[in-house]
Design a protein around this motif. Structure first.
Motif, PDB file in Angstrom:
ATOM      1  N   TYR A  25       0.824  -1.260   0.072  1.00  0.00           N
ATOM      2  CA  TYR A  25      -0.062  -0.021  -0.030  1.00  0.00           C
ATOM      3  C   TYR A  25       0.862   1.148  -0.089  1.00  0.00           C
ATOM      4  O   TYR A  25       1.950   1.245   0.355  1.00  0.00           O
ATOM      5  CB  TYR A  25      -0.901  -0.007   1.148  1.00  0.00           C
ATOM      6  N   ALA A  26       0.364   2.395  -0.483  1.00  0.00           N
ATOM      7  CA  ALA A  26       1.007   3.661  -0.587  1.00  0.00           C
ATOM      8  C   ALA A  26       0.135   4.711  -0.729  1.00  0.00           C
ATOM      9  O   ALA A  26      -0.712   4.720  -1.601  1.00  0.00           O
ATOM     10  CB  ALA A  26       2.081   3.636  -1.927  1.00  0.00           C
ATOM     11  N   PHE A  27       0.141   5.652   0.146  1.00  0.00           N
ATOM     12  CA  PHE A  27      -0.648   6.789   0.151  1.00  0.00           C
ATOM     13  C   PHE A  27      -0.297   7.955   1.158  1.00  0.00           C
ATOM     14  O   PHE A  27       0.522   7.765   2.028  1.00  0.00           O
ATOM     15  CB  PHE A  27      -2.203   6.259   0.859  1.00  0.00           C
ATOM     16  N   PRO A  28      -0.703   9.163   0.730  1.00  0.00           N
ATOM     17  CA  PRO A  28      -0.294  10.317   1.451  1.00  0.00           C
ATOM     18  C   PRO A  28      -0.853  10.143   2.907  1.00  0.00           C
ATOM     19  O   PRO A  28      -1.943   9.525   3.052  1.00  0.00           O
ATOM     20  CB  PRO A  28      -0.812  11.655   0.784  1.00  0.00           C
ATOM     21  N   LYS A  29      -0.195  10.531   3.835  1.00  0.00           N
ATOM     22  CA  LYS A  29      -0.538  10.764   5.193  1.00  0.00           C
ATOM     23  C   LYS A  29      -1.636  11.581   5.341  1.00  0.00           C
ATOM     24  O   LYS A  29      -1.715  12.818   4.915  1.00  0.00           O
ATOM     25  CB  LYS A  29       0.734  11.006   5.971  1.00  0.00           C
ATOM     26  N   PRO A  30      -2.741  11.095   5.831  1.00  0.00           N
ATOM     27  CA  PRO A  30      -3.886  11.792   6.097  1.00  0.00           C
ATOM     28  C   PRO A  30      -3.540  13.232   7.206  1.00  0.00           C
ATOM     29  O   PRO A  30      -2.925  13.012   8.458  1.00  0.00           O
ATOM     30  CB  PRO A  30      -4.940  10.774   7.218  1.00  0.00           C
ATOM     31  N   GLY A  31      -4.045  14.175   6.728  1.00  0.00           N
ATOM     32  CA  GLY A  31      -3.890  15.470   7.352  1.00  0.00           C
ATOM     33  C   GLY A  31      -2.557  16.054   7.300  1.00  0.00           C
ATOM     34  O   GLY A  31      -2.197  17.194   7.589  1.00  0.00           O
ATOM     35  N   GLU A  32      -1.508  15.436   6.634  1.00  0.00           N
ATOM     36  CA  GLU A  32      -0.191  15.634   6.416  1.00  0.00           C
ATOM     37  C   GLU A  32       0.237  15.387   5.003  1.00  0.00           C
ATOM     38  O   GLU A  32       1.119  14.419   4.711  1.00  0.00           O
ATOM     39  CB  GLU A  32       0.860  15.418   7.332  1.00  0.00           C
ATOM     40  N   ALA A  33      -0.048  16.322   3.917  1.00  0.00           N
ATOM     41  CA  ALA A  33       0.349  15.994   2.591  1.00  0.00           C
ATOM     42  C   ALA A  33       1.706  15.880   2.177  1.00  0.00           C
ATOM     43  O   ALA A  33       1.962  15.492   0.900  1.00  0.00           O
ATOM     44  CB  ALA A  33      -0.846  16.909   1.774  1.00  0.00           C
ATOM     45  N   ASP A  34       2.448  16.354   2.807  1.00  0.00           N
ATOM     46  CA  ASP A  34       3.830  16.402   2.822  1.00  0.00           C
ATOM     47  C   ASP A  34       4.582  14.931   3.175  1.00  0.00           C
ATOM     48  O   ASP A  34       5.847  14.917   2.863  1.00  0.00           O
ATOM     49  CB  ASP A  34       4.789  17.644   3.132  1.00  0.00           C
ATOM     50  N   SER A  36       4.285  10.475   3.202  1.00  0.00           N
ATOM     51  CA  SER A  36       3.544   9.467   2.585  1.00  0.00           C
ATOM     52  C   SER A  36       3.608   8.158   3.615  1.00  0.00           C
ATOM     53  O   SER A  36       4.825   8.152   4.446  1.00  0.00           O
ATOM     54  CB  SER A  36       4.260   8.977   1.267  1.00  0.00           C
ATOM     55  N   ILE A  37       2.789   7.130   3.537  1.00  0.00           N
ATOM     56  CA  ILE A  37       2.629   6.094   4.227  1.00  0.00           C
ATOM     57  C   ILE A  37       3.029   4.810   3.329  1.00  0.00           C
ATOM     58  O   ILE A  37       2.209   4.594   2.142  1.00  0.00           O
ATOM     59  CB  ILE A  37       1.456   5.891   4.926  1.00  0.00           C
ATOM     60  N   LEU A  38       3.845   3.885   3.573  1.00  0.00           N
ATOM     61  CA  LEU A  38       4.138   2.877   2.766  1.00  0.00           C
ATOM     62  C   LEU A  38       4.163   1.722   3.665  1.00  0.00           C
ATOM     63  O   LEU A  38       4.604   1.581   4.627  1.00  0.00           O
ATOM     64  CB  LEU A  38       5.349   2.908   2.152  1.00  0.00           C
ATOM     65  N   ILE A  39       3.478   0.596   3.178  1.00  0.00           N
ATOM     66  CA  ILE A  39       3.025  -0.457   3.989  1.00  0.00           C
ATOM     67  C   ILE A  39       3.239  -1.728   3.412  1.00  0.00           C
ATOM     68  O   ILE A  39       2.669  -2.038   2.271  1.00  0.00           O
ATOM     69  CB  ILE A  39       1.407  -0.594   4.432  1.00  0.00           C
ATOM     70  N   MET A  40       4.144  -2.540   3.780  1.00  0.00           N
ATOM     71  CA  MET A  40       4.437  -3.901   3.274  1.00  0.00           C
ATOM     72  C   MET A  40       3.907  -4.953   4.069  1.00  0.00           C
ATOM     73  O   MET A  40       4.339  -5.337   5.241  1.00  0.00           O
ATOM     74  CB  MET A  40       6.144  -4.109   2.853  1.00  0.00           C
ATOM     75  N   ASN A  41       2.895  -5.748   3.720  1.00  0.00           N
ATOM     76  CA  ASN A  41       2.420  -6.965   4.599  1.00  0.00           C
ATOM     77  C   ASN A  41       2.812  -8.195   4.091  1.00  0.00           C
ATOM     78  O   ASN A  41       3.138  -8.402   2.970  1.00  0.00           O
ATOM     79  CB  ASN A  41       0.609  -6.603   4.673  1.00  0.00           C
ATOM     80  N   VAL A  42       3.203  -9.024   5.205  1.00  0.00           N
ATOM     81  CA  VAL A  42       3.942 -10.330   5.047  1.00  0.00           C
ATOM     82  C   VAL A  42       3.095 -11.433   5.925  1.00  0.00           C
ATOM     83  O   VAL A  42       2.458 -10.958   7.031  1.00  0.00           O
ATOM     84  CB  VAL A  42       5.165 -10.450   5.242  1.00  0.00           C
ATOM     85  N   LEU A 174       5.817   2.330   7.051  1.00  0.00           N
ATOM     86  CA  LEU A 174       6.973   3.290   7.292  1.00  0.00           C
ATOM     87  C   LEU A 174       6.385   4.766   6.739  1.00  0.00           C
ATOM     88  O   LEU A 174       5.854   4.849   5.527  1.00  0.00           O
ATOM     89  CB  LEU A 174       8.241   2.996   6.300  1.00  0.00           C
ATOM     90  N   GLU A 175       6.432   5.673   7.734  1.00  0.00           N
ATOM     91  CA  GLU A 175       6.166   7.181   7.353  1.00  0.00           C
ATOM     92  C   GLU A 175       7.086   7.658   7.161  1.00  0.00           C
ATOM     93  O   GLU A 175       8.164   7.802   7.815  1.00  0.00           O
ATOM     94  CB  GLU A 175       5.430   7.753   8.626  1.00  0.00           C
ATOM     95  N   MET A 176       7.148   8.366   5.872  1.00  0.00           N
ATOM     96  CA  MET A 176       8.488   9.312   5.470  1.00  0.00           C
ATOM     97  C   MET A 176       7.933  10.689   4.888  1.00  0.00           C
ATOM     98  O   MET A 176       6.780  10.885   4.363  1.00  0.00           O
ATOM     99  CB  MET A 176       9.161   8.539   4.393  1.00  0.00           C
ATOM    100  N   PRO A 177       8.880  11.776   4.697  1.00  0.00           N
ATOM    101  CA  PRO A 177       8.758  12.828   4.055  1.00  0.00           C
ATOM    102  C   PRO A 177       8.595  12.606   2.462  1.00  0.00           C
ATOM    103  O   PRO A 177       9.405  11.577   2.168  1.00  0.00           O
ATOM    104  CB  PRO A 177       9.689  13.810   4.383  1.00  0.00           C
ATOM    105  N   ASN A 178       7.675  13.036   1.639  1.00  0.00           N
ATOM    106  CA  ASN A 178       7.729  12.922   0.236  1.00  0.00           C
ATOM    107  C   ASN A 178       9.048  13.128  -0.257  1.00  0.00           C
ATOM    108  O   ASN A 178       9.390  12.567  -1.459  1.00  0.00           O
ATOM    109  CB  ASN A 178       6.717  13.753  -0.343  1.00  0.00           C
ATOM    110  N   SER A 179       9.738  14.247   0.409  1.00  0.00           N
ATOM    111  CA  SER A 179      11.176  14.483  -0.347  1.00  0.00           C
ATOM    112  C   SER A 179      12.184  12.984  -0.287  1.00  0.00           C
ATOM    113  O   SER A 179      12.850  13.186  -1.135  1.00  0.00           O
ATOM    114  CB  SER A 179      11.675  15.445   0.581  1.00  0.00           C
TER     115      SER A 179
END
Length: 347
Positions: A25-34, A36-42, A174-179
């Motif tokens: 999964y990959a999507f912008p963090k709700p409420g902080e568009a700068d 992103s949230i990446l999710i790897m499920n195993v 993992l939450e990270m800055p879009n940069s």
């Protein structure tokens, strides 16, 4: 193979459920568009053959869990986030997240700059670790994937019975800055590597849902071991399955197959996420999207909707059920869709 399709009838990668990639999964963090949230499920929590739970230990200490980022459209990783898990005598685990760029990101190894070290969650409460502009979680969570597996087994006669409503999965969030992703839209995929034999060997990889339906035998093994940059070699295999299942004309089947390959998730962090156009959120109905493609619109939906136990805050996935019961998850869906495809192909 990702997305609940690779074990147990196919066999878990290298015989280890902890190496089985289920969803990305990959999507912008709700409420902080700068950000992103990446999710790897195993690691699905249960197995069907033989019936029973998989191991309670969330992640393998002999494995590498990796998020790959292509920043220039050539289907080769330019950035990679690598996660290793250590184990202690009392069974607790600690995660170390490293970042690499350039040629190192495209290669194989467990080196890189450490960005986070964090404990792994095994209970219902999420243990979240922050470091600079990064935030991280790893551990058991409620599986957000939703699908009517029993309906698939019944020749795609769906009733809206969500088989995954009480299943668990191991998540790396993992939450990270879009940069950190670069200035342009990116291509994302995930993979697991097995280091039990002394060398890193790719065990599973993927990004888009349900690709395993198109692959059998040696083709599936080659796909597991492959890279997105070489996925064009599988277009003919995918196209053949689409002709048979969905009744596509040959030329159209190849065109549609080309939209599924290379196996990467396109993501522009500056736009809202919505699968399949941009990233994938936890509520996107990826199964319906795939069914419509597989059947050429003959079966547009399984009548199942998103789970309601999702959290409004990091790590967004609901707490685990801790109900380690026999599961028909993973490859039973693929088996069901294969059977249904034979029926559709004969119409």
């Amino acid at each position: 193979m990702s997305h609940h399709y690779s074990g147990p009838d196919f066999g878990f990668p290298h015989g280890d459920a902890r190496l089985d990639l289920t969803d990305l999964y990959a999507f912008p963090k709700p409420g902080e568009a700068d950000k992103s949230i990446l999710i790897m499920n195993v690691h699905p929590s249960a197995v069907v053959n033989p019936p029973g739970p998989t191991t309670r230990k969330p992640f393998s200490s002999k494995a590498l869990y990796e998020l790959k980022v292509d920043t220039n459209g050539d289907a080769v990783a330019d950035i990679a986030y690598r996660v290793r898990f250590s184990s202690s005598a009392d069974g607790t685990q600690t995660a170390t997240v490293r970042r690499v760029e350039g040629a190192l990101a495209a290669g194989t190894g467990d080196g890189g700059q450490v960005v986070i070290e964090a404990p792994v969650s095994t209970g219902r409460d999420a243990r979240v670790t922050e470091a600079g502009r990064y935030r991280f979680f790893a551990g058991w969570r409620s599986d957000p994937f939703f699908f009517d597996t029993r309906g698939a087994l019944n020749d795609l006669q769906f009733t809206g019975d969500d088989f995954f409503i009480d299943k668990d999965v191991c998540s790396i969030v993992l939450e990270m800055p879009n940069s950190a992703l670069g200035p342009k839209p990116v291509g994302l995929w995930a993979r697991t590597l097995d280091g039990a034999g002394g060398d890193w060997v790719q065990a599973d990889r993927g990004a888009l849902p349900a690709q395993a339906v198109f692959l059998v035998g040696s083709e599936r093994d080659s796909y597991h071991a492959g890279e997105p940059a070489n996925d064009a070699r599988f277009i003919a295999v995918f196209a053949h399955a689409l002709e048979h299942t969905g009744g596509y004309a040959p030329e159209e089947a190849r065109r549609v197959a080309g939209t599924l390959l290379p196996d990467m998730l396109s993501y522009d962090p500056t736009r809202p996420a919505s699968f399949p156009g941009n990233g994938r959120t936890l509520t996107d109905d990826a199964a319906d999207t795939f069914l419509a493609v597989l059947t050429n619109g003959k079966v547009p939906s399984d009548k199942v909707g998103p789970h309601i136990d999702l959290l409004a805050e990091f790590p967004y996935l609901g707490p685990p059920h801790n109900r380690y019961v026999p599961s028909h998850a993973t490859s039973l869906i693929a088996t069901a869709l294969r059977k249904a495809s034979r029926r559709l192909g004969s119409l």
